[in-house]
Design a protein around this motif. Structure first.
Motif, PDB file in Angstrom:
ATOM      1  N   ARG A 262       9.213   4.420   7.857  1.00 17.18           N
ATOM      2  CA  ARG A 262       9.071   5.583   7.393  1.00 17.18           C
ATOM      3  C   ARG A 262       8.210   5.826   6.185  1.00 17.18           C
ATOM      4  O   ARG A 262       7.408   6.355   5.801  1.00 17.18           O
ATOM      5  CB  ARG A 262      10.095   6.577   7.449  1.00 17.18           C
ATOM      6  N   VAL A 263       8.799   4.895   5.168  1.00 18.51           N
ATOM      7  CA  VAL A 263       8.395   4.868   3.740  1.00 18.51           C
ATOM      8  C   VAL A 263       6.830   4.261   3.795  1.00 18.51           C
ATOM      9  O   VAL A 263       6.299   4.751   2.967  1.00 18.51           O
ATOM     10  CB  VAL A 263       9.285   4.194   2.808  1.00 18.51           C
ATOM     11  N   VAL A 411       0.821  17.618   6.756  1.00 18.40           N
ATOM     12  CA  VAL A 411       2.060  17.504   7.624  1.00 18.40           C
ATOM     13  C   VAL A 411       3.010  16.594   7.293  1.00 18.40           C
ATOM     14  O   VAL A 411       4.327  17.014   7.351  1.00 18.40           O
ATOM     15  CB  VAL A 411       1.549  17.256   9.020  1.00 18.40           C
ATOM     16  N   VAL A 412       2.949  15.367   6.879  1.00 26.30           N
ATOM     17  CA  VAL A 412       3.802  14.451   6.617  1.00 26.30           C
ATOM     18  C   VAL A 412       4.577  14.899   5.371  1.00 26.30           C
ATOM     19  O   VAL A 412       5.804  14.824   5.177  1.00 26.30           O
ATOM     20  CB  VAL A 412       3.054  13.148   6.277  1.00 26.30           C
ATOM     21  N   ALA A 413       3.805  15.502   4.447  1.00 28.42           N
ATOM     22  CA  ALA A 413       4.545  15.943   3.066  1.00 28.42           C
ATOM     23  C   ALA A 413       5.301  17.371   3.423  1.00 28.42           C
ATOM     24  O   ALA A 413       6.551  17.324   2.859  1.00 28.42           O
ATOM     25  CB  ALA A 413       3.369  16.452   2.010  1.00 28.42           C
ATOM     26  N   ALA A 414       4.906  18.175   4.402  1.00 28.38           N
ATOM     27  CA  ALA A 414       5.870  19.168   5.028  1.00 28.38           C
ATOM     28  C   ALA A 414       7.041  18.641   5.521  1.00 28.38           C
ATOM     29  O   ALA A 414       7.960  19.197   5.365  1.00 28.38           O
ATOM     30  CB  ALA A 414       4.877  19.909   5.687  1.00 28.38           C
ATOM     31  N   ILE A 415       6.956  17.568   6.290  1.00 26.94           N
ATOM     32  CA  ILE A 415       8.161  16.981   6.871  1.00 26.94           C
ATOM     33  C   ILE A 415       9.028  16.446   5.906  1.00 26.94           C
ATOM     34  O   ILE A 415      10.423  16.438   5.925  1.00 26.94           O
ATOM     35  CB  ILE A 415       7.839  16.150   8.095  1.00 26.94           C
ATOM     36  N   SER A 416       8.739  15.323   5.041  1.00 26.84           N
ATOM     37  CA  SER A 416       9.259  14.565   4.301  1.00 26.84           C
ATOM     38  C   SER A 416       9.367  14.774   3.003  1.00 26.84           C
ATOM     39  O   SER A 416      10.301  14.555   2.124  1.00 26.84           O
ATOM     40  CB  SER A 416       8.968  13.039   4.433  1.00 26.84           C
ATOM     41  N   GLY A 417       8.557  15.636   2.549  1.00 25.62           N
ATOM     42  CA  GLY A 417       8.586  16.193   1.072  1.00 25.62           C
ATOM     43  C   GLY A 417       8.015  14.989   0.234  1.00 25.62           C
ATOM     44  O   GLY A 417       8.133  14.999  -1.020  1.00 25.62           O
ATOM     45  N   ALA A 423       0.797   3.439   2.618  1.00 27.35           N
ATOM     46  CA  ALA A 423       0.760   3.804   4.033  1.00 27.35           C
ATOM     47  C   ALA A 423      -0.601   3.087   4.621  1.00 27.35           C
ATOM     48  O   ALA A 423      -0.941   2.397   5.507  1.00 27.35           O
ATOM     49  CB  ALA A 423       0.646   5.231   4.536  1.00 27.35           C
ATOM     50  N   VAL A 424      -1.850   3.418   3.822  1.00 26.73           N
ATOM     51  CA  VAL A 424      -3.068   3.092   4.338  1.00 26.73           C
ATOM     52  C   VAL A 424      -3.131   1.194   4.213  1.00 26.73           C
ATOM     53  O   VAL A 424      -3.569   0.602   5.303  1.00 26.73           O
ATOM     54  CB  VAL A 424      -4.299   3.432   3.503  1.00 26.73           C
ATOM     55  N   ALA A 483       6.139   5.594  -2.570  1.00 25.07           N
ATOM     56  CA  ALA A 483       5.783   7.121  -2.177  1.00 25.07           C
ATOM     57  C   ALA A 483       6.108   7.827  -3.401  1.00 25.07           C
ATOM     58  O   ALA A 483       7.207   7.397  -4.334  1.00 25.07           O
ATOM     59  CB  ALA A 483       6.524   7.611  -0.854  1.00 25.07           C
ATOM     60  N   ILE A 484       5.485   8.964  -3.650  1.00 21.59           N
ATOM     61  CA  ILE A 484       5.676   9.805  -4.505  1.00 21.59           C
ATOM     62  C   ILE A 484       6.403  11.211  -4.036  1.00 21.59           C
ATOM     63  O   ILE A 484       5.876  11.915  -3.050  1.00 21.59           O
ATOM     64  CB  ILE A 484       4.484  10.208  -5.339  1.00 21.59           C
TER      65      ILE A 484
END
Length: 504
Positions: A262-263, A411-417, A423-424, A483-484
């Motif tokens: 996930r991270v 969307v990812v930020a909305a889910i996980s904050g 990631a790339v 991640a931030i």
């Protein structure tokens, strides 16, 4: 001889070929999505949404008729402002918005106000005959408990018996772990209320088999068991990850490893995605071409491959969604693939939402659609720019994950904050290993069904590839700042979305 003067763009005898991309199908998909969102946001007001949509369509149809009658006469203001193709698209968009909102309202009424839901509100004890529609698996929140989905076919409660079809979630014990998908069982238990498109929660006792699964479910179970057998000599993590990559079978996955994925933005590899279908069906089409299959035969092979993939990975909404997005990716590989891919994406969104309106508010659906749209719209121009000073294969390898990740970032930020910073790069590093892990994992499973020793050999490179993916996930999660934290509030998401648009 003098050159001919340039054509006047306003001259109807000299139509100008517009270079604009045809976005009608994606716009129709967006309209259908809007209908699903409206129905979810206003669950009790969906009749008003349908009425408003019908009124708007009626106004557009009147406008179109006025325009037709005004031909040859002084143009009316409405006729000047609304061209016929635009009006037709608007009417179709309104129809789809109304259709999805209506479908969502009817489905919600059937599920939320049927006899199962009513008895669930009373916490009634019932006797049930149901068909299991998902593999029973251990619940993460209740290690001693098991969770499964089922379709109630008949139940008795409060002295009455109903025959119907209603989805429920089963909260059961380990006795259900041996019940195969598609089996029909009888049981007793207590209903309790549920949210979403579920009629109720059923805390059930021991199952009593009534009917075995259909033959295609039994065949799919044999192949899934073959995949697990093919990697049985490998390490524990490889034994779990290969079936997960091939058919989304992630039972037994270590929570710590799942967090590393996930991270680093690799969670899509742990579940069924359009990538799985694209790789497997693409390999099947290449094999068919080698065998001399041409023309419509390849379409038949592709369709059969998609059906078999859905049966192997289960016919749950997430799998059907992934199959649809994989079909879009296959369309993008044909001639004029970008335009065909966009049209296929719009059609896929419309069909999925008409079939399952609840997908409109599911994060997985949004991520699939946005990632596919990002790859179709953003990756090609970025690739062409980078190809001026990088090799073509490297430009494509960089832009595809970047486009998908950027499109999904809000969307990812909305889910996980939070937003992953690796990631790339992580997706770029694992990209060469995904295809062999997926294709050879399936081939090894098919071979293991008839000859386990051969399956072990064929699946060995798949296990090696998965070992590399695991190493990348752990490396990415071990970076000092993988991640931030961005938060999931409205202001933070609005700022992040604005930043994404600026980057694009």
């Amino acid at each position: 001889m003098t050159a001919a003067p340039p054509a006047d763009p306003a001259d109807p005898a000299e139509p100008v070929q517009s270079a604009a991309r045809d976005l009608r199908a994606p716009l129709l998909g967006a309209a259908a999505w809007s209908g699903g969102l409206l129905a979810a946001a206003l669950p009790t007001a969906w009749p008003r949404v349908v009425g408003l949509g019908l009124a708007l369509m009626a106004a557009l149809m009147v406008t179109r008729r006025v325009r037709r009658r005004s031909r040859g006469l002084a143009p009316s203001p409405l006729a000047v402002q609304l061209k016929a193709p635009a009006t037709t698209t608007a009417i179709a968009a309104g129809l789809l918005l109304v259709a999805v909102a209506f479908s969502a309202g009817v489905r919600g009424h059937q599920v939320g106000r049927g006899p199962v839901a009513e008895l669930a509100q009373e916490s009634a004890s019932v006797e049930v005959v149901a068909q299991v529609t998902s593999d029973p698996r251990r619940a993460q929140s209740r290690p001693e408990g098991v969770v499964a989905r089922a379709q109630v076919l008949q139940f008795t409660g409060r002295g009455r018996t109903w025959r119907l079809r209603a989805p429920v979630v089963l909260l059961v014990d380990e006795a259900w772990l041996g019940i195969p998908l598609g089996a029909t069982v009888a049981t007793t238990g207590q209903l309790s209320p549920a949210e979403g498109e579920i009629a109720g929660l059923l805390r059930a006792g021991d199952p009593v088999p009534v009917a075995a699964p259909d033959r295609w479910w039994r065949a799919a179970a044999v192949v899934r068991a073959g995949i697990r057998e093919a990697v049985s000599p490998r390490s524990e993590e490889q034994r779990v990850l290969v079936p997960s990559l091939v058919v989304g079978d992630d039972s037994g996955l270590d929570p710590g490893l799942a967090e590393d994925f996930r991270v680093t933005g690799l969670t899509h590899l742990l579940a069924v995605s359009g990538t799985n279908l694209t790789l497997l069906v693409g390999f099947l089409l290449v094999a068919a071409r080698w065998c001399g299959v041409r023309g419509w035969g390849r379409y038949v092979v592709g369709a059969l491959g998609i059906v078999c993939f859905v049966l192997l990975a289960r016919t749950e909404p997430s799998v059907v969604r992934a199959a649809a997005m994989g079909g879009v990716a296959l369309a993008a590989f044909t001639s004029n693939g970008r335009e065909r891919g966009l049209r296929a994406l719009g059609v896929a969104v419309v069909l999925l939402l008409l079939w399952q309106p609840g997908l409109a508010v599911q994060a997985g659906f949004a991520l699939s659609v946005l990632a596919t749209a990002g790859i179709l719209l953003l990756a090609p121009p970025w690739r062409d720019c980078l190809a001026r000073w990088l090799p073509g294969w490297l430009a494509e390898a960089l832009t595809v994950p970047a486009a998908a990740q950027l499109a999904c970032t809000p969307v990812v930020a909305a889910i996980s904050g939070q937003v992953s910073l690796v990631a790339v790069l992580a997706n770029l590093l694992v990209a060469p290993a995904v295809a062999p892990a997926t294709v050879l994992g399936l081939l090894g499973g098919l071979c293991a069904v008839a000859w386990p020793a051969l399956g072990h050999v064929v699946a060995l490179p798949a296990a090696w590839a998965v070992g590399w993916i695991i190493a990348v996930a752990r490396w990415g999660a071990g970076v000092p700042l993988p991640a931030i934290e961005t938060g999931s509030g409205a202001v933070a998401l609005a700022l992040l979305t604005g930043l994404v648009v600026a980057v694009v």
